[in-house]
Design a protein around this motif. Structure first.
Motif, PDB file in Angstrom:
ATOM      1  N   GLY A   1       0.806  -1.213   0.000  1.00 26.80           N
ATOM      2  CA  GLY A   1       0.000   0.000   0.000  1.00 26.80           C
ATOM      3  C   GLY A   1       0.840   1.264   0.000  1.00 26.80           C
ATOM      4  N   HIS A   2       2.027   1.220  -0.554  1.00 27.40           N
ATOM      5  CA  HIS A   2       2.920   2.387  -0.583  1.00 27.40           C
ATOM      6  C   HIS A   2       2.247   3.545  -1.321  1.00 27.40           C
ATOM      7  N   PRO A   3       2.365   4.773  -0.808  1.00 28.37           N
ATOM      8  CA  PRO A   3       1.655   5.905  -1.438  1.00 28.37           C
ATOM      9  C   PRO A   3       2.090   6.194  -2.876  1.00 28.37           C
ATOM     10  N   ALA A   4       3.305   5.815  -3.250  1.00 29.73           N
ATOM     11  CA  ALA A   4       3.779   6.083  -4.617  1.00 29.73           C
ATOM     12  C   ALA A   4       3.501   4.926  -5.564  1.00 29.73           C
ATOM     13  N   LEU A   5       2.747   3.920  -5.110  1.00 36.22           N
ATOM     14  CA  LEU A   5       2.527   2.740  -5.939  1.00 36.22           C
ATOM     15  C   LEU A   5       1.828   3.097  -7.250  1.00 36.22           C
ATOM     16  N   GLY A   6       0.803   3.935  -7.177  1.00 32.91           N
ATOM     17  CA  GLY A   6       0.068   4.295  -8.388  1.00 32.91           C
ATOM     18  C   GLY A   6       0.964   4.895  -9.447  1.00 32.91           C
ATOM     19  N   ASP A   7       1.894   5.761  -9.046  1.00 36.18           N
ATOM     20  CA  ASP A   7       2.800   6.380 -10.017  1.00 36.18           C
ATOM     21  C   ASP A   7       3.700   5.340 -10.675  1.00 36.18           C
ATOM     22  N   LEU A   8       4.172   4.388  -9.906  1.00 36.87           N
ATOM     23  CA  LEU A   8       5.034   3.350 -10.479  1.00 36.87           C
ATOM     24  C   LEU A   8       4.248   2.457 -11.438  1.00 36.87           C
ATOM     25  N   VAL A   9       2.990   2.181 -11.109  1.00 40.71           N
ATOM     26  CA  VAL A   9       2.167   1.366 -12.006  1.00 40.71           C
ATOM     27  C   VAL A   9       1.911   2.121 -13.307  1.00 40.71           C
ATOM     28  N   ARG A  10       1.645   3.417 -13.212  1.00 42.24           N
ATOM     29  CA  ARG A  10       1.451   4.213 -14.424  1.00 42.24           C
ATOM     30  C   ARG A  10       2.689   4.149 -15.309  1.00 42.24           C
ATOM     31  N   ALA A  11       3.861   4.271 -14.689  1.00 45.66           N
ATOM     32  CA  ALA A  11       5.098   4.228 -15.469  1.00 45.66           C
ATOM     33  C   ALA A  11       5.274   2.873 -16.138  1.00 45.66           C
ATOM     34  N   ALA A  12       4.949   1.806 -15.425  1.00 41.97           N
ATOM     35  CA  ALA A  12       5.074   0.464 -16.006  1.00 41.97           C
ATOM     36  C   ALA A  12       4.106   0.288 -17.165  1.00 41.97           C
ATOM     37  N   LEU A  13       2.879   0.795 -17.030  1.00 49.35           N
ATOM     38  CA  LEU A  13       1.916   0.697 -18.122  1.00 49.35           C
ATOM     39  C   LEU A  13       2.351   1.535 -19.318  1.00 49.35           C
ATOM     40  N   ASP A  14       2.939   2.684 -19.063  1.00 51.21           N
ATOM     41  CA  ASP A  14       3.432   3.516 -20.164  1.00 51.21           C
ATOM     42  C   ASP A  14       4.571   2.830 -20.908  1.00 51.21           C
ATOM     43  N   ARG A  15       5.387   2.064 -20.183  1.00 50.43           N
ATOM     44  CA  ARG A  15       6.477   1.309 -20.830  1.00 50.43           C
ATOM     45  C   ARG A  15       5.954   0.055 -21.512  1.00 50.43           C
ATOM     46  N   ASN A  16       4.703  -0.319 -21.211  1.00 54.83           N
ATOM     47  CA  ASN A  16       4.127  -1.565 -21.716  1.00 54.83           C
ATOM     48  C   ASN A  16       4.935  -2.768 -21.242  1.00 54.83           C
ATOM     49  N   ARG A  17       5.464  -2.677 -20.009  1.00 53.49           N
ATOM     50  CA  ARG A  17       6.220  -3.767 -19.368  1.00 53.49           C
ATOM     51  C   ARG A  17       5.552  -4.070 -18.041  1.00 53.49           C
TER      52      ARG A  17
END
Length: 699
Positions: free
Chosen positions: A352-368
């Motif tokens: 439940g880390h507060p920055a999790l959403g940002d990291l998921v967005r970055a992963a989706l943008d990389r398509n990885r």
């Protein structure tokens, strides 16, 4: 081979029956060709010492093996001497009986026979001889002490040190302590630490340093490769020391040697799995190891943080690694990613880390996207946002164009979309674009979203999916549509196919579809089926027949037969007998209290029939202590329902102890999480039974 034929081998036995073939194995071990000789020794191990078991043929085989090991022309003298030592080690661990005592006597005699090999020119022979002699009589100690003092070969000296520690209670421990501190080779210091642990000679920082230094200075195979005393010395040391091994693991994790760091990771995983106090001590160090330069160390770090269920203890360290760009993509995607950044992201998803959403967005943008990440996000309840939804829809579109990708990721996104409720329904077109069987992996989302398109997709999935998924899909369709026709058709089809019949019978009952078809009832009208899965069907049919007709006489004979057959189906059968309420089955139910699979069901039925909990507490507490998820939950519920105050001390002890109750049998690395859940449930049960809300197990 003199005297071999004097033994009545055919009247003796080994793991595979008559020992008439042991002379042939002994002759093979004496062959001049090394490969054939090794095969002979392997066959002796497999039959006469099968997995450490002893047989009537073991003792005479030991005597002849020792004689053979003295013959200079034999090519496998080291393996033969090690055979004698293995027999001694097995006999030392087993309870006394005629065979064990005979084996100990044979090893004692063989150890004295093998004393000359302590000065053999071959260091491997000397090491194996020390292993054998070390399981012999105390009178061999002077010879072992002299050999240890003279020995210069590190591995052989290590074996002699262990033998000396076993045989000489005075000089042996002093030699072990000295070896921990002296400038000895890594093998000898490792053996000294091992001896202090497994022989209970005292553990202190000196012993910890000896082990850490030995593994740090050794090459990739460790300081004791192929050591006859233990093939996994660190595992043995961890098991014996328990949490006293934590400083060893931490010391190895800080080693400059990557092989030592990987070994420390293995220790950390074993400790976290076995002890509740270990994760807070080890997980932060393992999280830092996620960025290790060595891939083996990184894999161990992922395994430890994952299995511990305590990623929150290292959330900041995980974030630091997860925020880095990932390396090149894996050739073959795996459930647990190899890349440190992606592995850390998956672990961070559980915190439940507060920055999790940002990291998921970055992963989706990389398509990885790591394969297991979406499932973890759904389980953690990642909050909805419009931009995240847009990215998930784009990812589903990519996946729809790559049909060979495993369904794990799609199913995870479906679960996340379902967790967002109707806000996720905008992704329905992307879900349906995956093909006609989208309902198989997206059932949870389709049920949440509803509507004609979701109903149609679920109908197709229920008709065409794997037979063992179809009942759940049929129920989902029925729940969304309110139309029972698809569910009824699925049940009828499964009856015809004879697949998942228990699930189909339960579905038929819930549909209130009337009498069961004749081909299903034919499975019921017979004695207990041979196979467990068929007895499951019999219990399911009995529940349906009794529930729809109330005819106890119709179902009692089959239920009693299933109970007498034991195993897992006997538990639900016992539960149904308790509901029927016929006291004539009490003796059969009491006989089930020793069946680990059925004891809880039997106890519940007995209590339902008698209102008395006498004799039920011990099997129920044992079911909790087994740590089996199948058993501990219903056992705890029954104890509370019975008002079993007398079980409170045993339950409190299980909650308060450091050693985990759940130790195996949980999929996806969830041993620690399951044990943590058990602790919470134990404390709640104690509160319910006593009304106490403070202190110890009831905090």
């Amino acid at each position: 081979m003199t005297g071999t034929d004097d033994i009545p081998w055919p009247s003796l036995d080994h793991a595979y029956g008559s020992a008439r073939d042991v002379p042939a194995m002994l002759r093979a071990a004496a062959q001049p060709r090394r490969d054939r000789a090794h095969r002979g020794v392997q066959n002796l191990h497999a039959s006469v010492l099968h997995q450490g078991s002893l047989y009537s043929a073991t003792a005479p085989a030991v005597r002849h093996v020792a004689t053979l090991a003295l013959e200079p022309r034999v090519k496998v003298r080291a393996a033969l001497a090690a055979f004698v030592g293995t027999a001694g080690a097995s006999a030392a661990m087993l309870y006394d009986d005629e065979i064990v005592l005979a084996t100990r006597e044979a090893v004692t005699a063989a150890a004295l026979v093998l004393l000359p090999l302590l000065s053999d020119p071959d260091p491997e022979v000397r090491a194996s001889a020390a292993f054998a002699v070390g399981h012999g009589p105390a009178e061999a100690r002077d010879a072992v002490a002299a050999a240890y003092a003279a020995e210069e070969h590190p591995a052989t000296r290590a074996s002699l040190l262990m033998a000396l520690a076993r045989l000489d209670p005075d000089h042996g421990p002093r030699a072990v302590t000295a070896a921990c501190a002296a400038p000895e080779p890594p093998a000898v210091r490792a053996a000294a630490g091992y001896a202090r642990a497994v022989l209970d000679l005292g553990w202190d920082p000196l012993a910890t340093a000896a082990v850490v230094d030995a593994w740090t200075e050794a090459d990739g195979d460790g300081p004791l490769p192929d050591w006859p005393w233990s093939y996994r010395p660190l595992d043995d040391l961890t098991e014996v020391l328990g949490t006293r091994a934590v400083p060893v693991a931490l010391g190895l994790l800080a080693s400059p040697n990557p092989a030592a760091r990987a070994a420390g990771g293995s220790m950390a995983e074993a400790l976290c799995t076995a002890y509740r106090s270990a994760p807070p001590l080890l997980v932060p160090a393992m999280a830092a190891a996620l960025a290790d330069e060595d891939p083996d160390v990184r894999r161990r770090a992922v395994a430890v943080v994952r299995v511990s269920g305590a990623a929150h203890l290292a959330a900041d360290a995980l974030y630091a690694v997860a925020a880095r760009p990932p390396g090149p993509p894996e050739r073959e995607p795996s459930l647990v990613p190899e890349d440190p950044s992606e592995a850390a992201l998956c672990l961070l998803a559980t915190t439940g880390h507060p920055a999790l959403g940002d990291l998921v967005r970055a992963a989706l943008d990389r398509n990885r996207i790591p394969m297991e990440l979406p499932r973890l996000l759904a389980r953690a309840g990642l909050p909805f946002s419009a931009d995240l939804l847009a990215r998930v829809r784009a990812r589903l579109t990519v996946l729809a164009g790559t049909p060979d990708v495993p369904a794990n990721e799609r199913a995870g996104w479906s679960a996340l979309l379902a967790s967002w409720g109707t806000a996720g329904s905008a992704a329905l077109p992307e879900i349906l674009a995956a093909g006609p069987l989208a309902g198989v992996w997206a059932a949870d989302a389709l049920v949440t979203f509803g509507g004609p398109e979701a109903v149609a997709a679920l109908a197709v999935a229920a008709a065409e999916a794997n037979p063992y998924s179809r009942v759940a899909l049929a129920r989902a369709h029925w729940r969304v549509s309110g139309d029972p026709s698809v569910a009824r058709a699925v049940a009828e089809d499964l009856f015809t196919l004879d697949k998942d019949t228990p699930g189909a019978v339960a579905l038929w009952r819930d549909l209130d579809a009337g009498p069961l078809p004749a081909q299903v009832l034919r499975q019921f009208d017979r004695d207990a089926a041979r196979w467990s899965v068929d007895r499951d069907t019999q219990v399911a049919v009995a529940r349906h027949v009794y529930g729809t007709t109330g005819d106890a006489a119709r179902v009692l004979p089959t239920l009693v037969a299933v109970v007498r057959a034991g195993d897992q189906p006997a538990g639900p059968a016992a539960t149904l007998l308790g509901e029927i309420g016929d006291p004539s089955v009490l003796d059969d139910l009491r006989a089930l209290l020793d069946d680990r699979w059925a004891a809880v069901g039997a106890a519940g039925a007995i209590h339902a029939l008698t209102g008395d909990r006498a004799g039920l507490m011990e099997p129920l507490v044992a079911a909790v202590a087994s740590g089996s998820g199948v058993g501990w939950r219903p056992a705890l519920e029954l104890l509370v329902r019975c008002g079993a105050v007398e079980a409170v001390p045993g339950l409190a002890e299980l909650a308060d102890r450091d050693e985990r109750v759940v130790a195996f049998g949980v999929m996806h690395g969830g041993v620690c999480a399951e044990d943590d859940a058990l602790v919470v449930a134990l404390r709640a049960a104690v509160r319910d039974l006593t009304g106490v809300t403070g202190g110890g197990a009831v905090d």
